[in-house]
Design an enzyme around this catalytic site. Sequence first.
Site, PDB file in Angstrom:
ATOM      1  N   GLU A 124      35.422  39.195  40.095  1.00 45.24           N
ATOM      2  CA  GLU A 124      36.001  40.228  40.954  1.00 45.24           C
ATOM      3  C   GLU A 124      35.718  41.605  40.347  1.00 45.24           C
ATOM      4  O   GLU A 124      35.912  41.809  39.155  1.00 45.24           O
ATOM      5  CB  GLU A 124      37.510  39.986  41.093  1.00 45.24           C
ATOM      6  CG  GLU A 124      38.197  40.979  42.002  1.00 45.24           C
ATOM      7  CD  GLU A 124      37.489  41.127  43.335  1.00 45.24           C
ATOM      8  OE1 GLU A 124      37.329  40.137  44.053  1.00 45.24           O
ATOM      9  OE2 GLU A 124      37.068  42.261  43.670  1.00 45.24           O
ATOM     10  N   ARG A 180      38.716  47.753  41.796  1.00 48.59           N
ATOM     11  CA  ARG A 180      39.375  48.723  40.913  1.00 48.59           C
ATOM     12  C   ARG A 180      40.833  48.794  41.304  1.00 48.59           C
ATOM     13  O   ARG A 180      41.135  48.914  42.493  1.00 48.59           O
ATOM     14  CB  ARG A 180      38.776  50.135  41.093  1.00 48.59           C
ATOM     15  CG  ARG A 180      37.345  50.292  40.706  1.00 48.59           C
ATOM     16  CD  ARG A 180      36.795  51.588  41.305  1.00 48.59           C
ATOM     17  NE  ARG A 180      36.881  51.592  42.783  1.00 48.59           N
ATOM     18  CZ  ARG A 180      36.780  52.658  43.553  1.00 48.59           C
ATOM     19  NH1 ARG A 180      36.618  53.850  43.012  1.00 48.59           N
ATOM     20  NH2 ARG A 180      36.852  52.572  44.870  1.00 48.59           N
ATOM     21  N   LEU A 234      31.387  59.671  34.939  1.00 53.16           N
ATOM     22  CA  LEU A 234      31.003  60.701  33.969  1.00 53.16           C
ATOM     23  C   LEU A 234      32.087  61.780  33.921  1.00 53.16           C
ATOM     24  O   LEU A 234      31.779  62.969  33.941  1.00 53.16           O
ATOM     25  CB  LEU A 234      29.642  61.315  34.327  1.00 53.16           C
ATOM     26  CG  LEU A 234      28.410  60.444  34.087  1.00 53.16           C
ATOM     27  CD1 LEU A 234      27.135  61.202  34.477  1.00 53.16           C
ATOM     28  CD2 LEU A 234      28.301  59.982  32.632  1.00 53.16           C
ATOM     29  N   ALA A 273      34.898  63.320  31.632  1.00 52.84           N
ATOM     30  CA  ALA A 273      35.459  63.315  30.279  1.00 52.84           C
ATOM     31  C   ALA A 273      36.981  63.334  30.362  1.00 52.84           C
ATOM     32  O   ALA A 273      37.555  63.859  31.310  1.00 52.84           O
ATOM     33  CB  ALA A 273      34.948  64.530  29.517  1.00 52.84           C
ATOM     34  N   CYS A 331      41.621  45.926  31.837  1.00 49.95           N
ATOM     35  CA  CYS A 331      40.290  45.303  31.887  1.00 49.95           C
ATOM     36  C   CYS A 331      39.288  45.846  30.856  1.00 49.95           C
ATOM     37  O   CYS A 331      38.801  45.089  30.024  1.00 49.95           O
ATOM     38  CB  CYS A 331      39.708  45.426  33.282  1.00 49.95           C
ATOM     39  SG  CYS A 331      40.563  44.362  34.463  1.00 49.95           S
ATOM     40  N   LYS A 359      39.821  45.114  26.992  1.00 52.98           N
ATOM     41  CA  LYS A 359      39.772  43.682  26.664  1.00 52.98           C
ATOM     42  C   LYS A 359      38.393  43.079  26.969  1.00 52.98           C
ATOM     43  O   LYS A 359      37.894  42.259  26.210  1.00 52.98           O
ATOM     44  CB  LYS A 359      40.891  42.928  27.389  1.00 52.98           C
ATOM     45  CG  LYS A 359      40.505  42.231  28.663  1.00 52.98           C
ATOM     46  CD  LYS A 359      41.580  41.298  29.188  1.00 52.98           C
ATOM     47  CE  LYS A 359      41.425  41.052  30.677  1.00 52.98           C
ATOM     48  NZ  LYS A 359      40.213  40.388  31.107  1.00 52.98           N
ATOM     49  N   LYS A 409      45.579  54.966  35.250  1.00 50.64           N
ATOM     50  CA  LYS A 409      44.744  55.800  36.109  1.00 50.64           C
ATOM     51  C   LYS A 409      45.528  56.126  37.370  1.00 50.64           C
ATOM     52  O   LYS A 409      46.664  55.649  37.525  1.00 50.64           O
ATOM     53  CB  LYS A 409      43.418  55.113  36.434  1.00 50.64           C
ATOM     54  CG  LYS A 409      43.625  53.761  37.120  1.00 50.64           C
ATOM     55  CD  LYS A 409      42.332  53.046  37.242  1.00 50.64           C
ATOM     56  CE  LYS A 409      41.883  53.038  38.663  1.00 50.64           C
ATOM     57  NZ  LYS A 409      40.704  52.239  38.916  1.00 50.64           N
TER      58      LYS A 409
HETATM   59  N1  LIG Z   1      43.379  43.934  37.365  1.00 52.18           N
HETATM   60  C1  LIG Z   1      42.133  44.207  37.673  1.00 52.18           C
HETATM   61  O1  LIG Z   1      41.793  45.333  38.053  1.00 52.18           O
HETATM   62  C2  LIG Z   1      41.065  43.156  37.568  1.00 52.18           C
HETATM   63  C3  LIG Z   1      39.827  43.380  38.180  1.00 52.18           C
HETATM   64  C4  LIG Z   1      38.859  42.390  38.095  1.00 52.18           C
HETATM   65  C5  LIG Z   1      39.099  41.227  37.396  1.00 52.18           C
HETATM   66  N2  LIG Z   1      40.312  41.056  36.783  1.00 52.18           N
HETATM   67  C6  LIG Z   1      40.548  39.784  36.072  1.00 52.18           C
HETATM   68  O2  LIG Z   1      41.330  38.937  36.914  1.00 52.18           O
HETATM   69  C7  LIG Z   1      42.203  38.124  36.126  1.00 52.18           C
HETATM   70  C8  LIG Z   1      43.643  38.347  36.567  1.00 52.18           C
HETATM   71  O3  LIG Z   1      43.981  39.692  36.328  1.00 52.18           O
HETATM   72  P1  LIG Z   1      45.240  40.391  37.004  1.00 52.18           P
HETATM   73  O4  LIG Z   1      45.168  41.838  36.653  1.00 52.18           O
HETATM   74  O5  LIG Z   1      45.340  39.998  38.430  1.00 52.18           O
HETATM   75  O6  LIG Z   1      46.417  39.700  36.169  1.00 52.18           O
HETATM   76  P2  LIG Z   1      47.980  39.749  36.463  1.00 52.18           P
HETATM   77  O7  LIG Z   1      48.632  39.588  35.164  1.00 52.18           O
HETATM   78  O8  LIG Z   1      48.306  40.901  37.344  1.00 52.18           O
HETATM   79  O9  LIG Z   1      48.229  38.432  37.335  1.00 52.18           O
HETATM   80  C9  LIG Z   1      48.078  37.138  36.867  1.00 52.18           C
HETATM   81  C10 LIG Z   1      49.128  36.247  37.526  1.00 52.18           C
HETATM   82  O10 LIG Z   1      48.873  34.895  37.144  1.00 52.18           O
HETATM   83  C11 LIG Z   1      50.128  34.256  36.983  1.00 52.18           C
HETATM   84  N3  LIG Z   1      49.917  33.048  36.200  1.00 52.18           N
HETATM   85  C12 LIG Z   1      49.717  32.908  34.876  1.00 52.18           C
HETATM   86  N4  LIG Z   1      49.567  31.613  34.554  1.00 52.18           N
HETATM   87  C13 LIG Z   1      49.676  30.920  35.701  1.00 52.18           C
HETATM   88  C14 LIG Z   1      49.644  29.540  36.015  1.00 52.18           C
HETATM   89  N5  LIG Z   1      49.408  28.641  35.076  1.00 52.18           N
HETATM   90  N6  LIG Z   1      49.827  29.171  37.292  1.00 52.18           N
HETATM   91  C15 LIG Z   1      50.059  30.089  38.254  1.00 52.18           C
HETATM   92  N7  LIG Z   1      50.096  31.411  38.012  1.00 52.18           N
HETATM   93  C16 LIG Z   1      49.910  31.813  36.755  1.00 52.18           C
HETATM   94  C17 LIG Z   1      51.005  35.300  36.342  1.00 52.18           C
HETATM   95  O11 LIG Z   1      52.379  35.017  36.515  1.00 52.18           O
HETATM   96  C18 LIG Z   1      50.563  36.554  37.091  1.00 52.18           C
HETATM   97  O12 LIG Z   1      51.355  36.787  38.242  1.00 52.18           O
HETATM   98  C19 LIG Z   1      41.930  38.508  34.670  1.00 52.18           C
HETATM   99  O13 LIG Z   1      40.953  37.648  34.156  1.00 52.18           O
HETATM  100  C20 LIG Z   1      41.347  39.913  34.793  1.00 52.18           C
HETATM  101  O14 LIG Z   1      40.512  40.238  33.718  1.00 52.18           O
HETATM  102  C21 LIG Z   1      41.301  41.976  36.873  1.00 52.18           C
END
Ligand SMILES: NC(=O)c1ccc[n+]([C@@H]2O[C@H](COP(=O)([O-])OP(=O)(O)OC[C@H]3O[C@@H](n4cnc5c(N)ncnc54)[C@H](O)[C@@H]3O)[C@@H](O)[C@H]2O)c1
Length: 429
Positions: A151, A154, A250, A252, A260, A263, A320
Amino acid sequence: MRLTIIGTGYVGLVTGACFAECGHQVTCVDCDAAKVALLRGGGMPIYEPGLEELVRQNAAAGRLYFTESTKEGVERSDIIFIAVPTPPLPDGSVDLSFMEGVSRDIASHMTSYKIVVDKSTVPVKTGEKVAETIKRYCPAKVEFDVVSNPEFLREGFAVEDFMRPDRVVIGTLSARPVAAMKELYEPFDAPIIVTDINSAELIKHAANSFLALKISYINAISAICEASGANVEEVANGIGMDARIGRRFLNAGLGFGGSCFPKDLSAFIRIAEQLGVPFDLLKEVQRINARQMDRFVKKIADTLWVLKGKKIGVLGLAFKQNTDDVRSSPAIELCRRLLLEGAVLRVHDPKAMDKARPILPEAVFVEDMNAVAEGCDALVVATEWPEFKQLDLERARKALSHPILFDGRNLFDPRELEQLGFIYKSVGR
Ligand SMILES: NC(=O)c1ccc[n+]([C@@H]2O[C@H](COP(=O)([O-])OP(=O)(O)OC[C@H]3O[C@@H](n4cnc5c(N)ncnc54)[C@H](O)[C@@H]3O)[C@@H](O)[C@H]2O)c1
């Protein structure tokens, strides 16, 4: 189609709501009982422009359903998305325990063919592990396919990005799930890249690391601009007009943060190391990012001298604009650094106050952005919320004991602020 999304966070809830909007039957699973209850009762766990409306309408239309039960989610759908957290471990590598746990959980309830789609950001080769795990833990021994579908949305623009993606990446181990995945994404009218699963997983880490690199690049330039008297915005405009470079990313500022970029960058460094191909360039990206915050804190300390007991107003807490997310927020990091020096803080954010309150219990939270400066020795802009441009500068100037404004996001025009009588310090100009 019948879809299940496991993990109803920023990515999962947006994915579920947007697919429901396309007419699919979507089940959103989350292990957080309070979150499920909130969503069932019509509440929203996060702020994201346009999302509340989508969730409400589709839940009312019976296309969006929330449950705590993975079993129910697996039974109700043929395509199961995983959108659980992939947080960093202390050494920077990825904690894949959520992915592993969910894979086992899905496997234990599968009684017919399923497409298991990974939307979480994971290290290359995770899909292979997910497939192995499902095979091992599925008592019914049914057929299934694993797809990587990273995914790119943003936060702050999540619905818009999901509905109008630059591209959709589908990485699979077999050809069988491709038609269904293409059908699912067809309404978004975006280029679809079908590739192998390892390349799909790598695309996500390579993309986020490149974006972080671009931010660090302009931040490094901003330090050179400050040392030489050049203006980083002029430089960014000048290089950004080159179509090979582009102007976006770009800007500053205080450096990148959020859940994200930091990590994913650490993860990619560890992934490369583990594969025996160190990626030292990315370590420099991290160093520049850390230095950018140091330089800004130093700028404040150099101007105000002793920070102990100084009252500082901070505009912005989210990592942000347009979001309530404060995870790894540079604004929060800045507040912590100022508090550590003994400063007294008055803070405001249009959406992130509730999430920031428990993290900054020492700060005074101010509801009205125009009241933040009252009695302060200086005002700091820490998040690029567009509404801060509407700040009543005249009132702020009068409210400050001395009119000093540190702009960590280059929101204001230096000449205008100086004409208004401010001592104005921004980044790289
Ligand atoms: N936040 C972003 O902008 C973004 C963008 C692209 C990709 N990602 C990726 O997507 C993934 C999720 O990110 P996020 O920001 O949505 O996380 P988040 O913490 O907002 O949501 C994750 C959800 O998963 C739930 N969860 C955890 N373990 C679970 C389980 N075993 N069963 C059911 N639900 C469970 C949590 O309770 C939480 O509600 C990550 O790998 C992140 O790197 C995030």
